[in-house]
Design an enzyme around this catalytic site. Structure first.
Site, short mmCIF file in Angstrom:
data_model
loop_
_atom_site.label_atom_id
_atom_site.label_comp_id
_atom_site.label_asym_id
_atom_site.label_seq_id
_atom_site.Cartn_x
_atom_site.Cartn_y
_atom_site.Cartn_z
N HIS A 110 0.83 -1.22 0.00
CA HIS A 110 0.00 0.00 0.00
C HIS A 110 0.86 1.27 0.00
CE1 HIS A 110 -3.00 2.98 0.97
NE2 HIS A 110 -2.46 3.18 2.16
N HIS B 39 3.59 6.82 5.74
CA HIS B 39 2.38 7.49 6.24
C HIS B 39 1.54 6.66 7.22
CE1 HIS B 39 0.23 5.36 2.91
NE2 HIS B 39 -0.80 5.47 3.71
N GLU C 264 0.45 5.19 12.78
CA GLU C 264 -0.91 4.75 13.08
C GLU C 264 -0.96 3.25 13.37
OE1 GLU C 264 -5.12 4.42 10.75
OE2 GLU C 264 -3.67 5.91 10.05
N ASP C 265 -0.23 2.47 12.58
CA ASP C 265 -0.38 1.01 12.64
C ASP C 265 0.77 0.28 13.33
OD1 ASP C 265 -2.75 1.25 11.35
OD2 ASP C 265 -1.97 0.79 9.35
N ASP D 37 -3.07 8.38 -1.02
CA ASP D 37 -3.47 7.30 -0.10
C ASP D 37 -4.93 6.91 -0.34
OD1 ASP D 37 -3.54 5.67 2.32
OD2 ASP D 37 -4.66 7.33 3.21
N ASP E 96 -24.04 12.12 -27.01
CA ASP E 96 -23.95 12.56 -28.40
C ASP E 96 -23.14 13.84 -28.56
OD1 ASP E 96 -25.16 10.47 -29.54
OD2 ASP E 96 -27.12 11.38 -29.82
#
Length: 732
Positions: free
Chosen positions: A67, A91, A95-96, A158, A278
């Protein structure tokens, strides 16, 4: 952000080519425009991120590191600088994983750490609701973005990759993320001029929000595309031949509308797919600005232009820096042809938008103008945030400011100002300056006086008239179209209400203190400081405001200031006296619309939590249920010297004859009263008709004089004041 981490063992995946391998896609993208030492720095960040995310997998089963690598690749395609690419790779680590901002700063420098922090979510903070969490998240991200626009570029990349890989999520989550993307992220990409990202985000959101509609529309486009090839080819050849004859060197190509834009047009114009599809689109790229206009002339000689369908975005660029000439022509067989004409430099900015600052550093004055416009927009965000009391309100104002369509108007000095479609004179006033907005009383549009609620149109010349003692009107909130205007009006009204409520609160507290045989002037500063500490508020003013707004009882505060014990016996023996109503208290005192009290009426004041003091007549039906709760009401009395007009409801029955309304209106004016509102009950062909008036009077004596003079009109057969349930107004 990139999908949650699961403990389950993922299915086997093909081995991922490490990003630091010279054969990897990211490495090749970076190699196009970065120096070897910059690439080495980026790859250090990649290895750090890969180690931090070791053992983590996305819902799709891919190793998590795929990712951040893809996000970095999206930014590398825009040729962003090394710190942006490093922030993209890192990034999600805060957070993770257990990595802190401090660690990132030590390893990769403060700028990279700030970028990562700006993009990271606020998962670790407790919020009341998911809405608050989402709103606070945006607030933090947008504030970081106002300091450094690269934060939003990383965030958009992201979000783009998350949208591409959303299929592994549950349908409800797909819809929620799709709606959020459509409402917030796609408009931001558009506002920053990132055209390719904007269009892809819209199409992906459409796919996840309305999967059936998206699939049917995509299938229809695929089916029709083959039939169009011949017509597109003929038009392309004709345009190329015409430009060659005029000695203009240009690149001409057909332009496909993206899926969501076709769907939007079908919804807006309630047209069928064939009607929308069209229309043929072409883009012509030329060398410079003068050639754009020469090309326009050549095309108008080839096919007749459709009147009113020409837009010059070169002379007046869009707020996101977009420049082009747009014209619509009658093509062969009466087919409409939409053509965009722009220089290559304009095309670069149209595709890369604000990212062109890193991509094309030597493109001259136009680019600096774009950077200036982006900076002004970011500064407006900071202003809106400073005026908004909470995150949800800030997000609401921000959404309002993301209008894609704009009108361009002129100031008295001839400067061009861009405002969102639907903007009014009040929006213009606040766009000029906050003080101009707060003090505006009238407007001249194209040198003629007009109401402040007037909607502005392209090319309008706007001049605001101000007065030193003017102030914002709450009614403005019903028609302003910009977040800045809305935020400033709300802030002013809240501040004004707060100060007026504090004055009322002080009067109520003094009344309670005197009833307890204490002199308000003798309450020491130390006593106030202790109470402020006990309540956990900022200052004395906040306590007084809370009393005025009905959030605290004046008797309770008085007792705590005097350190007296609260008991039912004490309270029963305490007579508070009454508060004088002057009619000049502003927003802190409201006069109930159900009974519309006027000086001379016996009145009661009710504490309505959050609204403050609401004044009713003694016999108002709406207050019966409160009469049994002494904590809810206060004795109030009129100041003998009130200096304002009060509204009152009257009901008249009059002969159904021509000119009777004019006679009644003249009678009201002759009695020194104003008509605030008038309504007629539907006639059932009887000889009489009922009329409902809201008039303005000074007091009961003035009302009695008015009613006497109206009874003298021969056609008036009955007149009475309306209070309570019969009043056609909603009780406050």
């Amino acid at each position: 952000m990139g999908g949650r981490i699961h403990a389950v063992k993922p299915p086997p995946t093909p081995p991922l080519l490490p990003a630091d391998s010279e054969d990897s896609q990211l490495y090749q993208l970076l190699n196009v425009y970065l120096k070897p030492e910059d690439i080495a720095q980026v790859m250090t960040a990649y290895r750090f991120s890969a180690a931090a995310h070791e053992g983590q997998f996305r819902k799709s089963g891919e190793p998590y590191i795929s990712h951040p690598v893809t996000v970095a690749g999206i930014l590398a395609e825009l040729h962003l600088d090394p710190p942006s690419i490093m922030a993209a790779l890192l990034h999600d680590v805060m957070e993770d994983t257990e990595v802190s901002k401090q660690q990132l700063a030590e390893q990769f420098g403060q700028p990279v750490a700030e970028l990562v922090d700006g993009v990271s979510k606020l998962d670790k903070i407790e919020f009341q609701t998911a809405t608050h969490a989402q709103a606070e998240n945006f607030r933090k991200m947008l504030l970081a973005m106002s300091q450094d626009v690269r934060v939003i570029l990383v965030k958009l990349a992201d979000r783009l990759h998350n949208m591409r890989t959303l299929d592994s999520m549950a349908p409800e989550k797909r819809r929620r993320i799709g709606r959020e993307t459509l409402e917030i992220y796609a408009p931001i990409a558009n506002r920053l001029g990132l055209n390719a990202i904007y269009q892809e985000l819209e199409d992906l959101s459409f796919k996840h929000l309305y999967p059936m509609r998206s699939a049917v529309l995509a299938k229809s486009i695929k089916a029709v595309r083959g039939n169009r090839k011949e017509v597109v080819g003929k038009i392309l050849d004709a345009i190329k031949q015409r430009l060659a004859d005029a000695h203009i060197t240009a690149e001409v190509k057909g332009r496909e509308k993206h899926l969501y834009s076709i769907y939007k047009k079908m919804v807006e114009k309630t047209g069928t797919f064939s009607e929308i599809f069209d229309i043929y689109g072409f883009r012509i790229l030329v060398q410079d600005t003068p050639t754009c206009y020469l090309t326009l002339g050549a095309l108008h000689a080839l096919y007749k232009p459709i009147p009113g369908k020409f837009k010059d975005y070169i002379a007046i660029p869009k707020a996101n820096g977009y420049q082009s000439l747009h014209t619509t022509l009658f093509g062969p067989f009466g087919t409409p042809i939409e053509v965009q004409i722009r220089s290559r430099e304009m095309h670069n900015i149209a595709e890369a938008g604000v990212a062109a600052h890193w991509l094309y550093k030597n493109t001259g004055a136009d680019l600096s103008a774009l950077q200036k416009q982006t900076h002004q927009w970011l500064q407006r965000l900071l202003e809106i945030q400073s005026e908004s009391t909470d995150s949800v309100e800030f997000l609401e104002h921000f959404k309002v400011d993301l209008f894609p369509d704009e009108v361009y108007v002129f100031t008295p000095k001839g400067q061009i100002m861009a405002l969102p479609s639907g903007a009014t004179a009040v929006d213009f006033a606040y766009a000029v300056h906050t003080d101009v907005g707060n003090r505006c009383v009238a407007v001249k549009i194209n040198h003629e006086l007009a109401p402040l609620r007037t909607e502005l149109h392209n090319g309008d010349h706007v001049e605001i008239i101000t007065a030193a003692h003017a102030k914002p009107n709450p009614a403005w909130l019903n028609y302003v179209a910009t977040g800045k205007a809305r935020a400033h009006i709300r802030h002013f009204l809240k501040t004004m209400k707060s100060s007026e409520s504090a004055v009322l609160g002080e009067r109520m507290l003094n009344q309670a203190l005197r009833a307890l045989h204490a002199d308000p002037a003798e309450i020491s500063e130390e006593r106030w400081k202790k109470l402020v500490r006990d309540y956990g508020v900022q200052d004395k003013q906040e306590i007084l405001t809370d009393i005025g707004l009905g959030k605290r009882l004046n008797v309770m505060v008085a007792r705590q200031l005097l350190a007296m014990a609260e008991s039912a016996g004490d309270r029963a023996s305490t007579h508070l006296g009454s508060i004088t109503i002057r009619g000049s208290e502003g927003m802190a005192v409201q006069f109930a619309q159900c009974c519309r009290p006027i000086p001379g009426d016996p009145i009661l004041g009710f504490i309505n939590k959050g609204k403050g003091l609401v004044v009713h007549t003694h016999d108002c039906h709406a207050i019966r249920k409160f009469r049994m709760d002494p904590d809810k009401w206060l004795d109030v009395e009129w100041d003998p010297d009130t200096k304002r007009l009060f509204k009152v409801n009257l009901k008249l029955a009059a002969a159904n004859q021509p000119g009777v309304l004019a006679k009644i209106a003249a009678g009201i004016a002759a009695a020194g009263s104003n008509i605030d509102n008038v309504g007629m009950e539907e006639s059932d062909d009887s000889a009489y008709t009922n009329m409902n008036f809201t008039v303005q009077v000074e007091d009961r004596e003035h009302l009695a004089r008015l009613m006497r003079s109206l009874r003298k009109i021969p056609e008036v057969v009955r007149i009475n004041r309306v209070k309570g349930a019969a009043a056609d107004h909603k009780h406050q």
